[in-house]
Design an enzyme around this catalytic site. Structure first.
Site, PDB file in Angstrom:
ATOM      1  N   ARG A 197      27.579  -0.187  11.913  1.00  0.00           N
ATOM      2  CA  ARG A 197      27.037  -0.336  10.548  1.00  0.00           C
ATOM      3  C   ARG A 197      27.535  -1.603   9.865  1.00  0.00           C
ATOM      4  NH1 ARG A 197      29.109   5.221   8.179  1.00  0.00           N
ATOM      5  NH2 ARG A 197      30.897   4.242   9.158  1.00  0.00           N
ATOM      6  N   HIS A 229      42.383  14.983  30.582  1.00  0.00           N
ATOM      7  CA  HIS A 229      43.157  14.105  31.483  1.00  0.00           C
ATOM      8  C   HIS A 229      44.001  14.911  32.473  1.00  0.00           C
ATOM      9  CE1 HIS A 229      41.822  11.138  28.748  1.00  0.00           C
ATOM     10  NE2 HIS A 229      42.798  11.208  27.862  1.00  0.00           N
ATOM     11  N   ASP A 268      36.649   9.522  31.560  1.00  0.00           N
ATOM     12  CA  ASP A 268      37.991  10.050  31.364  1.00  0.00           C
ATOM     13  C   ASP A 268      38.874   8.905  31.837  1.00  0.00           C
ATOM     14  OD1 ASP A 268      40.600  11.140  31.989  1.00  0.00           O
ATOM     15  OD2 ASP A 268      39.707  13.071  31.540  1.00  0.00           O
ATOM     16  N   HIS A 269      39.484   8.175  30.924  1.00  0.00           N
ATOM     17  CA  HIS A 269      40.089   6.907  31.325  1.00  0.00           C
ATOM     18  C   HIS A 269      41.246   7.095  32.312  1.00  0.00           C
ATOM     19  CE1 HIS A 269      43.075   7.658  28.142  1.00  0.00           C
ATOM     20  NE2 HIS A 269      43.835   6.759  28.713  1.00  0.00           N
ATOM     21  N   LYS A 289      35.139  10.064  25.392  1.00  0.00           N
ATOM     22  CA  LYS A 289      35.652  11.392  25.087  1.00  0.00           C
ATOM     23  C   LYS A 289      35.808  11.535  23.579  1.00  0.00           C
ATOM     24  CE  LYS A 289      39.874  12.339  24.567  1.00  0.00           C
ATOM     25  NZ  LYS A 289      41.329  12.522  24.463  1.00  0.00           N
ATOM     26  N   LYS A 297      42.839   4.747  36.073  1.00  0.00           N
ATOM     27  CA  LYS A 297      44.184   4.196  36.273  1.00  0.00           C
ATOM     28  C   LYS A 297      44.434   4.013  37.773  1.00  0.00           C
ATOM     29  CE  LYS A 297      46.195   6.388  32.146  1.00  0.00           C
ATOM     30  NZ  LYS A 297      46.766   5.345  31.321  1.00  0.00           N
TER      31      LYS A 297
HETATM   32  P1  NDP Z   1      36.714   3.950  15.245  1.00  0.00           P
HETATM   33  O1  NDP Z   1      36.627   4.890  14.110  1.00  0.00           O
HETATM   34  O2  NDP Z   1      37.728   2.882  15.235  1.00  0.00           O
HETATM   35  O3  NDP Z   1      35.301   3.236  15.425  1.00  0.00           O
HETATM   36  C1  NDP Z   1      34.089   3.942  15.303  1.00  0.00           C
HETATM   37  C2  NDP Z   1      32.923   2.975  15.377  1.00  0.00           C
HETATM   38  O4  NDP Z   1      31.728   3.687  15.115  1.00  0.00           O
HETATM   39  C3  NDP Z   1      33.013   1.849  14.401  1.00  0.00           C
HETATM   40  O5  NDP Z   1      32.465   0.696  15.007  1.00  0.00           O
HETATM   41  C4  NDP Z   1      32.089   2.302  13.274  1.00  0.00           C
HETATM   42  O6  NDP Z   1      31.566   1.138  12.715  1.00  0.00           O
HETATM   43  C5  NDP Z   1      31.037   3.041  14.048  1.00  0.00           C
HETATM   44  N1  NDP Z   1      30.391   4.052  13.208  1.00  0.00           N
HETATM   45  C6  NDP Z   1      30.907   5.111  12.663  1.00  0.00           C
HETATM   46  N2  NDP Z   1      29.970   5.849  11.997  1.00  0.00           N
HETATM   47  C7  NDP Z   1      28.864   5.187  12.125  1.00  0.00           C
HETATM   48  C8  NDP Z   1      27.546   5.420  11.656  1.00  0.00           C
HETATM   49  N3  NDP Z   1      27.259   6.512  10.967  1.00  0.00           N
HETATM   50  N4  NDP Z   1      26.593   4.518  11.938  1.00  0.00           N
HETATM   51  C9  NDP Z   1      26.896   3.409  12.634  1.00  0.00           C
HETATM   52  N5  NDP Z   1      28.136   3.153  13.115  1.00  0.00           N
HETATM   53  C10 NDP Z   1      29.113   4.028  12.875  1.00  0.00           C
HETATM   54  O7  NDP Z   1      36.813   4.838  16.558  1.00  0.00           O
HETATM   55  P2  NDP Z   1      37.435   4.432  17.959  1.00  0.00           P
HETATM   56  O8  NDP Z   1      36.950   3.086  18.345  1.00  0.00           O
HETATM   57  O9  NDP Z   1      38.885   4.695  17.964  1.00  0.00           O
HETATM   58  O10 NDP Z   1      36.815   5.548  18.929  1.00  0.00           O
HETATM   59  C11 NDP Z   1      35.486   5.471  19.369  1.00  0.00           C
HETATM   60  C12 NDP Z   1      35.268   6.545  20.423  1.00  0.00           C
HETATM   61  O11 NDP Z   1      36.131   6.308  21.511  1.00  0.00           O
HETATM   62  C13 NDP Z   1      35.567   7.963  19.935  1.00  0.00           C
HETATM   63  O12 NDP Z   1      34.673   8.847  20.559  1.00  0.00           O
HETATM   64  C14 NDP Z   1      36.979   8.204  20.442  1.00  0.00           C
HETATM   65  O13 NDP Z   1      37.231   9.577  20.634  1.00  0.00           O
HETATM   66  C15 NDP Z   1      36.935   7.454  21.755  1.00  0.00           C
HETATM   67  N6  NDP Z   1      38.262   7.039  22.222  1.00  0.00           N
HETATM   68  C16 NDP Z   1      38.985   6.132  21.509  1.00  0.00           C
HETATM   69  C17 NDP Z   1      40.228   5.740  21.956  1.00  0.00           C
HETATM   70  C18 NDP Z   1      41.022   4.701  21.239  1.00  0.00           C
HETATM   71  O14 NDP Z   1      42.071   4.339  21.771  1.00  0.00           O
HETATM   72  N7  NDP Z   1      40.587   4.208  20.092  1.00  0.00           N
HETATM   73  C19 NDP Z   1      40.824   6.305  23.209  1.00  0.00           C
HETATM   74  C20 NDP Z   1      39.971   7.241  23.881  1.00  0.00           C
HETATM   75  C21 NDP Z   1      38.733   7.577  23.383  1.00  0.00           C
HETATM   76  P3  NDP Z   1      31.091   0.953  11.243  1.00  0.00           P
HETATM   77  O15 NDP Z   1      32.142   1.502  10.353  1.00  0.00           O
HETATM   78  O16 NDP Z   1      30.897  -0.516  11.190  1.00  0.00           O
HETATM   79  O17 NDP Z   1      29.843   1.720  11.182  1.00  0.00           O
HETATM   80  C1  BG6 Z   2      43.714   9.648  24.750  1.00  0.00           C
HETATM   81  C2  BG6 Z   2      44.230  10.585  23.680  1.00  0.00           C
HETATM   82  O1  BG6 Z   2      42.601  10.175  25.389  1.00  0.00           O
HETATM   83  O2  BG6 Z   2      44.759   9.458  25.706  1.00  0.00           O
HETATM   84  C3  BG6 Z   2      45.468  10.020  23.036  1.00  0.00           C
HETATM   85  O3  BG6 Z   2      43.212  10.754  22.712  1.00  0.00           O
HETATM   86  C4  BG6 Z   2      46.517   9.757  24.083  1.00  0.00           C
HETATM   87  O4  BG6 Z   2      45.986  10.918  22.057  1.00  0.00           O
HETATM   88  C5  BG6 Z   2      45.938   8.881  25.175  1.00  0.00           C
HETATM   89  O5  BG6 Z   2      47.600   9.098  23.461  1.00  0.00           O
HETATM   90  C6  BG6 Z   2      46.907   8.702  26.323  1.00  0.00           C
HETATM   91  O6  BG6 Z   2      46.418   7.719  27.186  1.00  0.00           O
HETATM   92  P1  BG6 Z   2      47.405   6.735  27.950  1.00  0.00           P
HETATM   93  O7  BG6 Z   2      46.510   5.909  28.793  1.00  0.00           O
HETATM   94  O8  BG6 Z   2      48.138   5.959  26.901  1.00  0.00           O
HETATM   95  O9  BG6 Z   2      48.317   7.629  28.717  1.00  0.00           O
END
Ligand code: NDP
Ligand code: BG6
Length: 515
Positions: free
Chosen positions: A66, A267, A204-205, A175, A209
């Site tokens: 967005r 995991h 599932d990251h 996930k 690994k």
């Molecule tokens: P964030 O909240 O940091 O990012 C979410 C993204 O989605 C942003 O780019 C946001 O952009 C966009 N977004 C949210 N709502 C809307 C909407 N209604 N319309 C359009 N865009 C939207 O989340 P993460 O990056 O941390 O996580 C993303 C996914 O990855 C999740 O499913 C999370 O569970 C998974 N994940 C994340 C990990 C991590 O380390 N961060 C690890 C493992 C899994 P904007 O605000 O510009 O719309």
């Molecule tokens: C993510 C969980 O999937 O895995 C986190 O949402 C967790 O809470 C992470 O910390 C662990 O991943 P790693 O690669 O750091 O062991």
């Protein structure tokens, strides 16, 4: 004292990784491109692949979210992410110049058909400009509640279809894949309404690994372990995922999910499946996933009324980690001050099949532990007869696979201490990734998974039935816990969990591994 017996690769030889197939031409659309995952993991991983020549110049990333970012804004944040989260400095690097030309961005609403028309137009331009040959990888890196909306809109806009018969269209989903059996089934239904299962790559990251993949190599490429990899020789298995971090800025998400659904249900069950599965007929996606699924099917259900016997939950209070004071879970941002969400879990699991009948698998996961350590420890049965004085005090043989950090494998056994008496002591035979493969850079999990998705290899991705089976098993535990929501024991941050966790395993005459 532990004696270090190190193993080495062939004398003096520099091990080079086998030639990896580069990805075909491809445009990757990242939904949620302004978010943390894109910034921290996806863009750095793609940059590494680009530098390694594993994505060609016929490649492009189209970020979609967005936030009203320009291409240049998106490139700037991408560059920040790369500088922070990869080993390479990129400031004036020529490869960054080349890579940045492949990055594009559009802003839109995920629930509006007009955004998908815009997406289609931009993809057509990208195909023309970058030669991506209409191959598309849609990567869902948004909050999970948007997964269904996005796949539905992609289907409605016809973007799920191959623009020409030689092209591919694939969907990568982050996930969590559902939060219980019902939501996972529902999401599978929605996804499969628009995409064929063969197009779907559930991440599932942990499966990306290196060290997790090495468990497969260790088991399937070394004949000596297979005969002893069963209930006859193994006393029990311990899986540990210990983290020093708390919930960081993800308190809102974690409150709804907890440690069990965040890490154990996905995991850790994946780790368990890989350790426990039968060798597949061939090492290909479907046979490997069939075998993992069989393990999940054989996992004994824990009836809700027995969760107290087979599981234990904890939550951290304030304490100290790495020498600095840290807040309690209840004191974290977006966490209820009277929350009973678990940040620590231990479980005793049984796999009801011929290989594992009667061999317990202990799982331990927690946040704010004293040390970061992910490990799988196979503890073998003792020798049938003791000959030497003090032998009963020796620790049993343990094969420990260290997933992270200090990646490697060690085998603990008893050895004679040099001298006139027959005195024994435990020693470790140690393989360390870092020293044995000094000249080979380890790739990040996301690098491997993104490359596999572009190549169309689904071996390291979870299949719909695996995901549902894992949730089906988990739901009894969830039900048992919801009957006694406050049955969560506190532990100070920086400790190995509540004292009850020790009693949990000691009542079986065993002990948690010291990390
Ligand atoms: P964030 O909240 O940091 O990012 C979410 C993204 O989605 C942003 O780019 C946001 O952009 C966009 N977004 C949210 N709502 C809307 C909407 N209604 N319309 C359009 N865009 C939207 O989340 P993460 O990056 O941390 O996580 C993303 C996914 O990855 C999740 O499913 C999370 O569970 C998974 N994940 C994340 C990990 C991590 O380390 N961060 C690890 C493992 C899994 P904007 O605000 O510009 O719309
Ligand atoms: C993510 C969980 O999937 O895995 C986190 O949402 C967790 O809470 C992470 O910390 C662990 O991943 P790693 O690669 O750091 O062991």
């Amino acid at each position: 004292m532990a004696l270090d017996v190190s193993v080495s690769t062939r004398d003096g030889e520099i091990i080079q990784p086998a030639q990896q197939r580069p990805a075909p031409p491809c445009a990757i659309v990242i939904f949620g491109a302004s978010g943390d995952l894109t910034h921290r993991k996806l863009i750095p991983a793609l940059f590494d692949l680009f530098q390694a020549g594993l994505v060609t110049k016929h490649f492009a990333v189209l970020g979609f979210a967005r936030s009203p970012l320009s291409n240049d804004d998106f490139r700037r944040t991408a560059r920040d992410g790369i500088s922070h989260y990869t080993a390479d400095a990129v400031a004036s690097d020529k490869s960054w110049e080349e890579f940045s030309k492949c990055l594009h961005y559009i802003s839109g609403q995920f629930n509006e058909p007009a955004s998908y028309q815009l997406l289609r137009e931009r993809l057509e331009k990208i195909d023309a400009g970058h030669g991506t040959q209409c191959n598309r990888l849609f990567y869902l890196a948004t909050p999970p509640e948007l997964f269904e909306v996005i796949t539905g809109q992609l289907g409605a806009a016809g973007l799920n279809q191959r623009p020409d018969e030689h092209a591919f269209v694939r969907l990568v989903i982050e996930k969590p894949f559902g939060v219980d059996l019902e939501t996972a089934r529902h999401l599978n239904g929605s996804v499969q309404h628009a995409f064929k299962e063969s197009q779907v790559f559930r991440i599932d990251h942990y499966l990306g690994k290196e060290t997790v993949q090495n468990i497969l190599a260790f088991r399937l490429a070394n004949g000596i372990f297979e005969p002893i990899w069963n209930r006859n020789f193994i006393d029990h298995v311990q899986l540990t995922v210990a983290e020093t971090v708390g919930v960081e800025r993800r308190g809102g998400y974690y409150e709804q999910i907890g440690a069990f659904r965040d890490v154990v249900e996905n995991h850790m069950l994946q780790l368990l499946s890989i350790v426990a599965m039968e060798p597949p007929v061939v090492f290909e996606a479907e046979p490997v996933r069939d075998e993992k699924l069989k393990v999940l099917k054989a996992l004994r259900r824990i009836p809700p009324e027995q969760t107290g016997e087979f599981t234990l939950r904890g939550q951290y209070t304030s304490g100290s980690v790495d020498g600095r004071p840290v807040s309690s879970y209840r004191g974290e941002e977006k966490v209820a001050p009277d929350s009973w969400t678990e940040t620590f879990v231990v479980m005793r699991l049984q796999i009801d099949n011929w290989r594992w009948a009667g061999t317990p698998f202990y799982l331990r996961h927690g946040k704010r532990m004293p040390k970061r350590a992910t490990e799988i420890a196979i503890q073998f049965k003792r020798a049938p007869q003791m000959f030497f004085p003090g032998e009963e005090r020796l620790e049993p043989n343990v094969l420990a696979m260290r997933i992270q950090p200090d990646e490697g494998i060690s085998l603990r056994f008893g050895a004679k201490v040099p001298g006139p008496t027959m005195q024994l002591q435990e020693v470790d035979m140690n393989f360390m990734y870092g020293s044995s493969f000094r000249d080979v850079e380890q790739s990040d999990a996301y690098e491997r998974l993104l490359l596999d998705a572009m190549l169309g290899d689904r071996t390291l991705f979870t299949r719909a039935d695996e995901v549902e089976q894992a949730w089906a098993w988990a739901q009894d535990i969830q039900a048992g816990w919801s009957d006694r929501p406050n049955n969560v024991h506190f532990y100070p941050a920086g400790t190995w969990g509540p004292g009850w966790a020790d009693a949990f395993i000691e009542r079986d005459g065993r002990q948690w591994r010291k990390m």
